[in-house]
Write a protein that holds these residues in place. Structure first.
Motif, short mmCIF file in Angstrom:
data_model
loop_
_atom_site.label_atom_id
_atom_site.label_comp_id
_atom_site.label_asym_id
_atom_site.label_seq_id
_atom_site.Cartn_x
_atom_site.Cartn_y
_atom_site.Cartn_z
N ILE A 127 13.14 5.65 3.06
CA ILE A 127 13.03 4.66 1.98
C ILE A 127 12.29 5.30 0.82
O ILE A 127 11.52 6.26 1.00
N ARG A 128 12.52 4.78 -0.40
CA ARG A 128 11.87 5.33 -1.58
C ARG A 128 10.86 4.34 -2.15
O ARG A 128 10.99 3.13 -1.98
N VAL A 129 9.89 4.89 -2.85
CA VAL A 129 8.87 4.05 -3.48
C VAL A 129 9.55 3.04 -4.42
O VAL A 129 10.46 3.38 -5.16
N GLY A 130 9.08 1.80 -4.35
CA GLY A 130 9.60 0.76 -5.22
C GLY A 130 10.71 -0.07 -4.62
O GLY A 130 11.08 -1.11 -5.17
N GLU A 131 11.27 0.36 -3.48
CA GLU A 131 12.37 -0.39 -2.89
C GLU A 131 11.86 -1.63 -2.16
O GLU A 131 10.66 -1.77 -1.88
N LEU A 132 12.80 -2.53 -1.84
CA LEU A 132 12.48 -3.81 -1.23
C LEU A 132 12.64 -3.76 0.29
O LEU A 132 13.52 -3.08 0.82
N VAL A 133 11.79 -4.54 0.97
CA VAL A 133 11.88 -4.71 2.43
C VAL A 133 11.94 -6.22 2.70
O VAL A 133 11.02 -6.96 2.37
N ASP A 134 13.06 -6.68 3.28
CA ASP A 134 13.20 -8.09 3.65
C ASP A 134 12.55 -8.33 5.02
O ASP A 134 12.58 -7.48 5.91
N LEU A 135 11.97 -9.52 5.18
CA LEU A 135 11.25 -9.86 6.42
C LEU A 135 11.77 -11.17 7.00
O LEU A 135 12.10 -12.10 6.26
N GLY A 178 0.81 -1.21 0.00
CA GLY A 178 0.00 0.00 0.00
C GLY A 178 0.84 1.26 0.00
O GLY A 178 0.36 2.33 -0.41
N GLN A 179 2.07 1.18 0.45
CA GLN A 179 2.97 2.34 0.46
C GLN A 179 3.95 2.32 -0.71
O GLN A 179 4.93 3.07 -0.72
N GLY A 180 3.68 1.45 -1.68
CA GLY A 180 4.51 1.43 -2.88
C GLY A 180 5.82 0.71 -2.69
O GLY A 180 6.75 0.89 -3.48
N LEU A 181 5.91 -0.14 -1.65
CA LEU A 181 7.13 -0.91 -1.41
C LEU A 181 6.91 -2.37 -1.80
O LEU A 181 5.78 -2.81 -1.99
N GLN A 182 8.01 -3.09 -1.95
CA GLN A 182 7.93 -4.49 -2.34
C GLN A 182 8.52 -5.38 -1.24
O GLN A 182 9.50 -5.01 -0.60
N VAL A 183 7.88 -6.53 -1.04
CA VAL A 183 8.43 -7.50 -0.11
C VAL A 183 9.60 -8.19 -0.81
O VAL A 183 9.45 -8.72 -1.91
N GLY A 184 10.74 -8.16 -0.16
CA GLY A 184 11.93 -8.78 -0.73
C GLY A 184 12.01 -10.24 -0.32
O GLY A 184 11.08 -11.02 -0.53
N ASN A 185 13.11 -10.62 0.28
CA ASN A 185 13.29 -11.99 0.76
C ASN A 185 12.55 -12.19 2.08
O ASN A 185 12.48 -11.28 2.92
#
Length: 258
Positions: A238-246, A204-211
């Motif tokens: 952080i910028r829109v489109g970047e990845l966030v690892d969980l 919803g915030q324009g981020l992507q789930v990474g690994n």
């Protein structure tokens, strides 16, 4: 006038006239005409493609040939006034004073309308530039959500709009989107949330789930996010489109989430 005394005299007169006519025909077709048209005398056309016009003109003049420019174009990788094509081809046999039809490379490029590259992909821009006899220059990636999309086009450092006049063969530099954008905001904190809810919040915030890494030793309820990267620290951006690892508690096979 001939005096005809008998039929034999008539035959003699006809024979004399036939000889005279035959002599005239022979003289015209086999003596006069060949000498007037250089019958049997031909010139081998020299190769003049790749030569400068002045040098080719001198060579043709030496061989009693002429030239006629029937076309011209512009090729940036070849010299001005260089001969590009010739007709007849080198080695052809022609008569003296024959015209050799040539095309030459222009000194100055013609002006053409700049095509529209904006919003298309880089690959598409390359194809369009080639079809217009323009050349691709430097590609600069700039922050924008449109990944690999052409945002601006430049010639000699000046932004060019579609339809502007540019020289044929010009080098066109491109500004291309990197797919990330330039809007920075604080890193959202999803630690402690169920992984499915965390994924929805990030999207919803324009981020992507990474690994996603699973931690079976965690004491948190199964499927809970126990760690993230980048961390949700003070002033972390952080910028829109970047990845966030969980990092998620439990076994991967149990969650079935990739």
């Amino acid at each position: 006038m001939f005096k005809v005394n008998s039929f034999v005299d008539v035959l003699k007169h006809l024979a004399v006239m036939a000889v005279i006519v035959a002599a005239l025909i022979f003289g015209f077709f086999y003596l006069y005409l060949p000498s007037a048209t250089n019958h049997g005398e031909t010139i081998s056309v020299p190769k003049i493609t790749g030569m400068q016009l002045t040098d080719a003109e001198e060579l043709l003049d030496e061989q009693s040939l002429r030239y006629y420019i029937n076309d011209s174009t512009y090729k940036p990788d070849q010299k001005p006034f260089e001969i590009l094509t010739q007709d007849p081809a080198p080695g052809a046999k022609v008569k003296e004073d024959r015209k050799i039809y040539i095309s030459i490379n222009m000194k100055n490029p013609p002006m053409i309308k700049m095509p529209k590259l904006i919003d298309g992909s880089v690959k598409n821009a390359e194809l369009i530039l080639k079809s217009y006899d323009l050349r691709k220059g430097k590609i600069t990636y700039v922050p924008d959500l449109q990944q690999n999309a052409v945002l601006k086009q430049f010639v000699n450092g000046r932004e060019i709009k579609p339809g502007d006049m540019v020289p044929k063969g010009a080098v066109v530099d491109l500004h291309v989107g990197d797919g990330l954008g330039n809007t920075e905001f604080e890193v959202p904190n999803v630690v402690g949330m169920p992984v499915d809810e965390a994924s929805i919040l990030l999207a919803g915030q324009g981020l992507q789930v990474g690994n996603i890494f699973y931690d079976p030793s965690s004491t948190e309820p199964t499927g809970t996010v126990v760690k993230q990267r980048p961390f949700a620290e003070v002033n972390a951006k952080i910028r829109v489109g970047e990845l966030v690892d969980l990092w998620v508690s439990g076994q991967e096979s149990v969650q079935g989430i990739e």
